[in-house]
Design a protein around this motif. Structure first.
Motif, short mmCIF file in Angstrom:
data_model
loop_
_atom_site.label_atom_id
_atom_site.label_comp_id
_atom_site.label_asym_id
_atom_site.label_seq_id
_atom_site.Cartn_x
_atom_site.Cartn_y
_atom_site.Cartn_z
N UNK A 152 -10.30 -66.42 -76.87
CA UNK A 152 -10.22 -64.96 -76.98
C UNK A 152 -9.77 -64.33 -75.67
N UNK A 153 -10.25 -64.85 -74.56
CA UNK A 153 -9.86 -64.34 -73.25
C UNK A 153 -8.36 -64.55 -73.02
N UNK A 154 -7.88 -65.75 -73.32
CA UNK A 154 -6.45 -66.04 -73.14
C UNK A 154 -5.59 -65.18 -74.06
N UNK A 162 -0.67 -60.27 -69.23
CA UNK A 162 -1.17 -60.93 -68.02
C UNK A 162 -0.96 -62.44 -68.13
N UNK A 163 -0.15 -62.98 -67.21
CA UNK A 163 0.11 -64.42 -67.20
C UNK A 163 -0.96 -65.21 -66.45
N UNK A 165 -5.02 -64.69 -64.21
CA UNK A 165 -6.19 -63.83 -63.97
C UNK A 165 -5.87 -62.80 -62.89
N UNK A 166 -5.05 -63.18 -61.92
CA UNK A 166 -4.68 -62.25 -60.85
C UNK A 166 -3.89 -61.05 -61.36
N UNK A 167 -3.30 -61.16 -62.54
CA UNK A 167 -2.53 -60.05 -63.12
C UNK A 167 -3.42 -59.00 -63.78
N UNK A 168 -4.70 -59.31 -63.99
CA UNK A 168 -5.62 -58.36 -64.62
C UNK A 168 -5.99 -57.29 -63.60
N UNK A 169 -5.72 -56.04 -63.94
CA UNK A 169 -6.00 -54.94 -63.02
C UNK A 169 -6.80 -53.85 -63.70
N UNK A 170 -7.24 -52.92 -62.90
CA UNK A 170 -8.02 -51.77 -63.38
C UNK A 170 -7.25 -50.98 -64.42
N UNK A 171 -5.94 -50.97 -64.34
CA UNK A 171 -5.12 -50.19 -65.28
C UNK A 171 -5.18 -50.73 -66.71
#
Length: 184
Positions: A152-154, A162-163, A165-171
């Motif tokens: 589910x997370x992927x 988001x490719x 985890x670093x691509x996950x942002x507040x936006x």
């Protein structure tokens, strides 16, 4: 007052006796200085769980903790405790990157993990979901729960573009407060 039917005597109702439970369960003498003592007897990193405010986050850092766990302990003690997701960002901002902030509470889906990371958590704890899997199917149930959360997370990451985890942002998330402001 209650009456014992067998003896027809009046009994004193002591209620739920919750005060005695609390007195026997919690040590009222605990304070922030106890972290200093704990650090003196171990080389292990000290994480503090149960932080729900920026003020307590700052005190925890001043006390020298290695990390903070935002948690309301399942809100079992105080039914009016704030949800952990609603205070996570406040704690993250207060910490200013000095220590990692972990998220605990209400993680049931991969989207919950995504939201917590977007709001600044470095990682999430999934205790209750794992307990449910264990109770239902033992070790296999735990593996299935972890796989389900991972899948589910992927999927959430992919649907959000988001490719990594670093691509996950507040936006990537909107809070209830922002939704309310948008409607005005």
């Amino acid at each position: 007052m209650l009456t014992d039917r067998s003896t027809n005597k009046t009994l004193q109702d002591k209620g739920s006796n919750i005060e005695a439970l609390a007195a026997g369960t919690f040590d009222a003498s605990l304070c922030w200085k106890d972290i200093e003592w704990l650090k003196s007897i171990t080389k292990l990193p000290i994480l503090i769980k149960g932080i729900l405010t920026s003020e307590d986050a700052i005190k925890a850092i001043e006390a020298g903790v290695a990390g903070i766990i935002v948690s309301n302990h399942g809100a079992r003690q105080l039914d009016y405790a704030p949800t952990t997701i609603s205070v996570l960002e406040e704690v993250v901002h207060a910490v200013q990157g000095k220590v990692p902030v972990f998220f605990d509470g209400g993680v049931r889906r991969g989207t919950d993990i995504f939201k917590a990371l977007a709001l600044g958590a470095k990682a999430v704890l999934i205790g209750r979901a794992v307990i449910y899997g264990l109770a239902a199917k033992g070790e296999l149930g735990v593996k299935q729960v972890i796989q389900m959360l991972k899948d589910e997370f992927e999927l959430t990451m992919a649907l959000s573009g988001c490719c990594s985890v670093d691509d996950i942002t507040r936006s990537h998330v909107k809070t209830e407060k922002e939704r309310f402001i948008c409607r005005m």
